[in-house]
Design an enzyme around this catalytic site. Sequence first.
Site, PDB file in Angstrom:
ATOM      1  N   ARG A  89       0.899  -1.218  -0.022  1.00  0.00           N
ATOM      2  CA  ARG A  89      -0.052  -0.059   0.071  1.00  0.00           C
ATOM      3  C   ARG A  89       0.689   1.055   0.060  1.00  0.00           C
ATOM      4  NH1 ARG A  89      -5.031  -2.550   2.060  1.00  0.00           N
ATOM      5  NH2 ARG A  89      -6.584  -1.016   2.116  1.00  0.00           N
TER       6      ARG A  89
ATOM      7  N   ARG B 259     -21.862  -2.668   0.691  1.00  0.00           N
ATOM      8  CA  ARG B 259     -21.114  -3.853   0.924  1.00  0.00           C
ATOM      9  C   ARG B 259     -21.856  -4.650   2.141  1.00  0.00           C
ATOM     10  NH1 ARG B 259     -15.004  -4.420   0.904  1.00  0.00           N
ATOM     11  NH2 ARG B 259     -15.214  -2.618   2.541  1.00  0.00           N
TER      12      ARG B 259
ATOM     13  N   ARG C 250     -19.029  -4.028   7.523  1.00  0.00           N
ATOM     14  CA  ARG C 250     -17.653  -3.890   8.013  1.00  0.00           C
ATOM     15  C   ARG C 250     -17.555  -2.468   8.794  1.00  0.00           C
ATOM     16  NH1 ARG C 250     -12.992  -5.152   3.609  1.00  0.00           N
ATOM     17  NH2 ARG C 250     -12.234  -2.988   4.754  1.00  0.00           N
TER      18      ARG C 250
ATOM     19  N   ARG D 152      -9.970   6.473   4.173  1.00  0.00           N
ATOM     20  CA  ARG D 152      -9.435   5.525   3.552  1.00  0.00           C
ATOM     21  C   ARG D 152      -9.082   6.033   1.960  1.00  0.00           C
ATOM     22  NH1 ARG D 152     -13.794   1.021   4.320  1.00  0.00           N
ATOM     23  NH2 ARG D 152     -12.574  -0.086   2.822  1.00  0.00           N
TER      24      ARG D 152
HETATM   25  P1  AP5 Z   1     -14.580  -5.792  -2.460  1.00  0.00           P
HETATM   26  O1  AP5 Z   1     -14.334  -6.967  -3.317  1.00  0.00           O
HETATM   27  O2  AP5 Z   1     -15.073  -6.056  -1.069  1.00  0.00           O
HETATM   28  O3  AP5 Z   1     -13.848  -4.566  -2.550  1.00  0.00           O
HETATM   29  P2  AP5 Z   1     -12.126  -4.538  -2.182  1.00  0.00           P
HETATM   30  O4  AP5 Z   1     -11.505  -3.774  -3.046  1.00  0.00           O
HETATM   31  O5  AP5 Z   1     -11.636  -5.772  -1.586  1.00  0.00           O
HETATM   32  O6  AP5 Z   1     -12.459  -3.308  -1.140  1.00  0.00           O
HETATM   33  P3  AP5 Z   1     -12.075  -3.007   0.399  1.00  0.00           P
HETATM   34  O7  AP5 Z   1     -12.612  -2.167   1.336  1.00  0.00           O
HETATM   35  O8  AP5 Z   1     -11.818  -4.574   1.207  1.00  0.00           O
HETATM   36  O9  AP5 Z   1     -10.436  -2.658   0.286  1.00  0.00           O
HETATM   37  P4  AP5 Z   1      -9.732  -1.911   1.180  1.00  0.00           P
HETATM   38  O10 AP5 Z   1      -8.287  -1.799   0.686  1.00  0.00           O
HETATM   39  O11 AP5 Z   1     -10.271  -0.510   1.823  1.00  0.00           O
HETATM   40  O12 AP5 Z   1      -9.781  -2.708   2.635  1.00  0.00           O
HETATM   41  P5  AP5 Z   1      -8.885  -3.983   3.186  1.00  0.00           P
HETATM   42  O13 AP5 Z   1      -9.455  -4.955   3.702  1.00  0.00           O
HETATM   43  O14 AP5 Z   1      -7.637  -4.367   2.250  1.00  0.00           O
HETATM   44  O15 AP5 Z   1     -16.019  -4.790  -3.320  1.00  0.00           O
HETATM   45  C1  AP5 Z   1     -16.699  -3.852  -2.604  1.00  0.00           C
HETATM   46  C2  AP5 Z   1     -18.161  -3.809  -2.861  1.00  0.00           C
HETATM   47  O16 AP5 Z   1     -18.387  -3.902  -4.269  1.00  0.00           O
HETATM   48  C3  AP5 Z   1     -18.747  -5.373  -2.420  1.00  0.00           C
HETATM   49  O17 AP5 Z   1     -20.200  -4.998  -2.086  1.00  0.00           O
HETATM   50  C4  AP5 Z   1     -18.700  -6.087  -3.970  1.00  0.00           C
HETATM   51  O18 AP5 Z   1     -19.929  -6.909  -3.728  1.00  0.00           O
HETATM   52  C5  AP5 Z   1     -19.196  -4.833  -5.051  1.00  0.00           C
HETATM   53  N1  AP5 Z   1     -18.390  -5.200  -6.124  1.00  0.00           N
HETATM   54  C6  AP5 Z   1     -16.959  -5.818  -6.430  1.00  0.00           C
HETATM   55  N2  AP5 Z   1     -16.865  -5.907  -7.747  1.00  0.00           N
HETATM   56  C7  AP5 Z   1     -17.829  -5.277  -8.294  1.00  0.00           C
HETATM   57  C8  AP5 Z   1     -18.149  -4.896  -9.693  1.00  0.00           C
HETATM   58  N3  AP5 Z   1     -17.325  -5.286 -10.532  1.00  0.00           N
HETATM   59  N4  AP5 Z   1     -19.480  -4.263  -9.886  1.00  0.00           N
HETATM   60  C9  AP5 Z   1     -20.105  -3.892  -9.029  1.00  0.00           C
HETATM   61  N5  AP5 Z   1     -20.157  -3.926  -7.655  1.00  0.00           N
HETATM   62  C10 AP5 Z   1     -18.834  -4.591  -7.453  1.00  0.00           C
HETATM   63  O19 AP5 Z   1      -8.086  -3.108   4.459  1.00  0.00           O
HETATM   64  C11 AP5 Z   1      -8.809  -2.676   5.527  1.00  0.00           C
HETATM   65  C12 AP5 Z   1      -7.856  -2.083   6.350  1.00  0.00           C
HETATM   66  O20 AP5 Z   1      -6.608  -2.615   6.605  1.00  0.00           O
HETATM   67  C13 AP5 Z   1      -7.120  -0.666   5.803  1.00  0.00           C
HETATM   68  O21 AP5 Z   1      -7.831   0.453   5.839  1.00  0.00           O
HETATM   69  C14 AP5 Z   1      -6.048  -0.448   6.717  1.00  0.00           C
HETATM   70  O22 AP5 Z   1      -6.286   0.138   7.897  1.00  0.00           O
HETATM   71  C15 AP5 Z   1      -5.556  -2.019   6.929  1.00  0.00           C
HETATM   72  N6  AP5 Z   1      -4.585  -2.554   6.052  1.00  0.00           N
HETATM   73  C16 AP5 Z   1      -4.799  -3.679   5.018  1.00  0.00           C
HETATM   74  N7  AP5 Z   1      -3.699  -3.655   4.396  1.00  0.00           N
HETATM   75  C17 AP5 Z   1      -2.712  -2.936   4.963  1.00  0.00           C
HETATM   76  C18 AP5 Z   1      -1.319  -2.809   4.663  1.00  0.00           C
HETATM   77  N8  AP5 Z   1      -0.825  -3.543   3.700  1.00  0.00           N
HETATM   78  N9  AP5 Z   1      -0.531  -1.832   5.182  1.00  0.00           N
HETATM   79  C19 AP5 Z   1      -1.144  -1.289   6.427  1.00  0.00           C
HETATM   80  N10 AP5 Z   1      -2.446  -1.431   6.662  1.00  0.00           N
HETATM   81  C20 AP5 Z   1      -3.229  -2.156   6.059  1.00  0.00           C
HETATM   82 MG    MG Z   2     -10.880  -6.514   0.341  1.00  0.00          MG
END
Ligand code: AP5
Ligand code: MG
Length: 216
Positions: free
Chosen positions: A88, A127, A160, A171
Amino acid sequence: MNIVLMGPPGAGKGTKADVMARNLFVPHISTGDIFRANIKAGTELGQLANQYISKGDLVPDEVTLAMIKDRLAEDDCAKGFILDGLPRTIGQADALEAILAEQGKQLDKVVNIDVPEELLIARLCGRRVCRNCSQTYHLENNPPTEAGRCDECGGELYQRADDSEETIKNRLEVYRAQSEPLIAYYEQKGLLLSINGNQTINNVLMDIGKGLGQNW
Ligand code: AP5
Ligand code: MG
Ligand code: ZN
């Protein structure tokens, strides 16, 4: 195949990664999912991570990188992985390269799912996630057959904690400031596969398949 899946919050990384992992017979490794599992289990890692995740900030590198180093060393990653949510930052990308090099590995492709920002908030607000198996739904775009219940396992669907409008805004800001520069970084390395994420889930998956030379 060793793949990184990138894109802003709500781009659809998790939704696509699940299907890709099943087709490629490799694990889907989501840093967010690992943190959330630790929060649910009440571990020390989870308690620490939650202080950052609840605000939409990044968890500190020393925690995140140690966690991912251990995960990538597990046996199921021998034939590849789909890494969702890391790197990230440019610093994490350099660290990931070093971790993989130590294991005699390198990335094959970085898939970036591109979605216009105005669509992301609606995707995140609508979501719903299964409490039991983490399957992801959307109230309008991808609803479960029975409201509030997971099609896969019958588990209860929940929203969530970081999908509140205020946290989503932070975010997205964190993404723009710290993660978006990775697109140019990986383009320069010749690893980037850019995908239009503003299409149906199936069409996005088809484009990713074509770009990776996979027929799924
Ligand atoms: P979904 O597939 O859930 O989207 P996503 O890209 O996975 O979104 P996230 O919210 O999970 O990403 P994020 O990066 O903010 O969170 P993460 O958990 O990684 O789809 C979203 C919605 O759209 C769903 O309802 C789905 O059904 C719909 N959808 C999907 N595709 C579609 C399409 N084509 N058309 C229409 N609808 C569609 O991270 C969470 C937190 O963890 C971060 O904020 C941070 O605090 C921490 N974190 C995680 N990784 C790190 C890291 N590497 N370093 C530091 N902190 C970290
Ligand atoms: Mg995700
Ligand atoms: Zn489920």
